[in-house]
Design an enzyme around this catalytic site. Sequence first.
Site, PDB file in Angstrom:
ATOM      1  CG  PHE A   1      -1.841   1.266   1.151  1.00 50.10           C
ATOM      2  CD1 PHE A   1      -1.439   2.472   1.721  1.00 50.10           C
ATOM      3  CD2 PHE A   1      -3.051   1.228   0.499  1.00 50.10           C
ATOM      4  CE1 PHE A   1      -2.230   3.609   1.638  1.00 50.10           C
ATOM      5  CE2 PHE A   1      -3.869   2.359   0.424  1.00 50.10           C
ATOM      6  CZ  PHE A   1      -3.453   3.543   0.989  1.00 50.10           C
TER       7      PHE A   1
ATOM      8  CG  ASP B   1       6.430   3.373   1.120  1.00 47.44           C
ATOM      9  OD1 ASP B   1       5.336   3.149   0.573  1.00 47.44           O
ATOM     10  OD2 ASP B   1       6.564   4.215   2.038  1.00 47.44           O
TER      11      ASP B   1
ATOM     12  CE  LYS C   1       1.317   6.757   6.740  1.00 50.29           C
ATOM     13  NZ  LYS C   1      -0.128   7.009   6.767  1.00 50.29           N
TER      14      LYS C   1
HETATM   15  C1  LIG Z   1       3.641   2.768   3.489  1.00 54.63           C
HETATM   16  C2  LIG Z   1       2.846   3.897   2.894  1.00 54.63           C
HETATM   17  N1  LIG Z   1       3.283   4.497   1.753  1.00 54.63           N
HETATM   18  C3  LIG Z   1       2.590   5.525   1.197  1.00 54.63           C
HETATM   19  C4  LIG Z   1       1.422   5.985   1.768  1.00 54.63           C
HETATM   20  C5  LIG Z   1       0.667   7.136   1.095  1.00 54.63           C
HETATM   21  O1  LIG Z   1       0.784   8.307   1.866  1.00 54.63           O
HETATM   22  P1  LIG Z   1      -0.286   9.457   1.639  1.00 54.63           P
HETATM   23  O2  LIG Z   1      -1.618   8.956   2.180  1.00 54.63           O
HETATM   24  O3  LIG Z   1       0.260  10.635   2.443  1.00 54.63           O
HETATM   25  O4  LIG Z   1      -0.360   9.753   0.173  1.00 54.63           O
HETATM   26  C6  LIG Z   1       0.941   5.407   2.954  1.00 54.63           C
HETATM   27  C7  LIG Z   1      -0.328   5.954   3.532  1.00 54.63           C
HETATM   28  N2  LIG Z   1      -0.849   5.242   4.626  1.00 54.63           N
HETATM   29  C8  LIG Z   1      -2.189   5.237   4.883  1.00 54.63           C
HETATM   30  C9  LIG Z   1      -2.642   4.390   5.890  1.00 54.63           C
HETATM   31  C10 LIG Z   1      -3.997   4.300   6.163  1.00 54.63           C
HETATM   32  C11 LIG Z   1      -4.907   5.072   5.457  1.00 54.63           C
HETATM   33  C12 LIG Z   1      -4.435   5.937   4.469  1.00 54.63           C
HETATM   34  C13 LIG Z   1      -5.418   6.769   3.696  1.00 54.63           C
HETATM   35  O5  LIG Z   1      -5.141   7.044   2.526  1.00 54.63           O
HETATM   36  O6  LIG Z   1      -6.446   7.125   4.288  1.00 54.63           O
HETATM   37  C14 LIG Z   1      -3.082   6.030   4.184  1.00 54.63           C
HETATM   38  C15 LIG Z   1       1.667   4.346   3.529  1.00 54.63           C
HETATM   39  O7  LIG Z   1       1.242   3.735   4.666  1.00 54.63           O
END
Ligand SMILES: Cc1ncc(COP(=O)(O)O)c(CNc2cccc(C(=O)O)c2)c1O
Length: 438
Positions: free
Chosen positions: A171, A257, A286
């Site tokens: 993800f 990542d 984040k």
């Molecule tokens: C490992 C990892 N890489 C990239 C992202 C993407 O980051 P952004 O969301 O800032 O574009 C994540 C995001 N992690 C994450 C975990 C739970 C929910 C959500 C959601 O989009 O609501 C996002 C993540 O957990």
Amino acid sequence: IKTMALEIISKQLFKHNFVSSLKKSFPVCYTHSSSDLIKKESKHNAQNYQPIPVVIKKGKGSYVWDVEDRKYLDFLAGYATLNLGHAHPEILEVLKEQAGILSHTSRAFFNNILPEFVEYITNYFNYDRVLPMNTGVEGGETAVKIARRWGYRVKKIPSNKAVVVFVRNNFWGRTLSAVSSSTNPTAYEDFGPYMPGFTLIPYDDTAALQEALSNPNVCAFMMEPIQGEAGVIVPKDGYLKEVRRLCDEHNVLWIADEIQTGLGRTGRLLAVDHEEVRPDILIIGKGLAGGFVPMSAVLANDNVMNVITPGSHGSTFGGNPLATRLAITTLRLLKEGAIDNAAVMGEKFRRELRNNLPKDVIPIVRGRGMMNAICVNPDYGTPWDLCLELKDQGLLSKPCDGNAMRFTPPINMNEIELQEGLEMIYKAVKEFSSTKMQ
Ligand SMILES: Cc1ncc(COP(=O)(O)O)c(CNc2cccc(C(=O)O)c2)c1O
């Protein structure tokens, strides 16, 4: 003249009072109940989430309060974002100061903060260069673009033939590229056609990786050192070392990542530090700007990052003076105890859960540092059901995949707060298991 002066002053006062009274009632109204606000949002917001039914109005440290002033321990921290808790006073002071001086210039011009940030963060993570972006998925997109261009211009992969290898159950966000590499139908269904040049292999499988990298058109292997949304999947010891060795053997860039695992979340600055290995491209995000504003960053050495040339990548807010100044403060604070705290508190948390939760209800407790999850025996219910019980006990979190639910509180959480959370989890699991599904 006196009369005129009095008239002007009274007009100004009236205006000020009128404006301030207006601000009091519109648009943020402090009298609505949780249910009113949930109804209002359900009516006007895209239905792209199913939130836990709690309406938060305030956060401080490890705690949040809902609109009925109920207090909760925040064991989600904005999806592992608020590593230093809500409204950290030192970061807040920097926010207030910088916001009042200069919040944004775009990269059309230089500004006086970005040079300090890029020097600080490249020394901090020991890479030659950084490319600042905003969201995590932008960081992922940036890393893939850099890897593809390196593939063509350095590895000499034939034009438009570059392949990036991803792992199943990854993800990394919601863009079309990210969902093109997803194995979760909820994420990718009916968003095609998908990005070409992406292949998938199982996570934590070095034989599959060896085979995939034998394709000479592979430019990069992108993965999370611990899979977050997949349910906090910690790979076998030595996996990261093997990734490093195989990427070197096949002249492939390793993209780590660390958007969820980085910034001290797993008890080391980066999750890759647990095996003392370094990726060619590092992505962090984040809570990089303390959780006050979105910020991500991609780091690499000159031989990789220098494929990026003026005009070939960027974003409006990427590297803005507000986020970058917050990031300098956040990174400094992380090294002042929070990372070590994550390691110690995380060990205690997992040990106590394993010793005190009934194994038939919660068969698995896993994680590293303050990135943890428990798996729920489906005979008793779902992680969602348990989340609702936890909420009633005063602890907030959210399920992730793999029949699991995550616990990712602020990594600077103290022992008293952790113990308070453990007691709430014990009570919630007791309640949850008492209504065993027939
Ligand atoms: C490992 C990892 N890489 C990239 C992202 C993407 O980051 P952004 O969301 O800032 O574009 C994540 C995001 N992690 C994450 C975990 C739970 C929910 C959500 C959601 O989009 O609501 C996002 C993540 O957990």
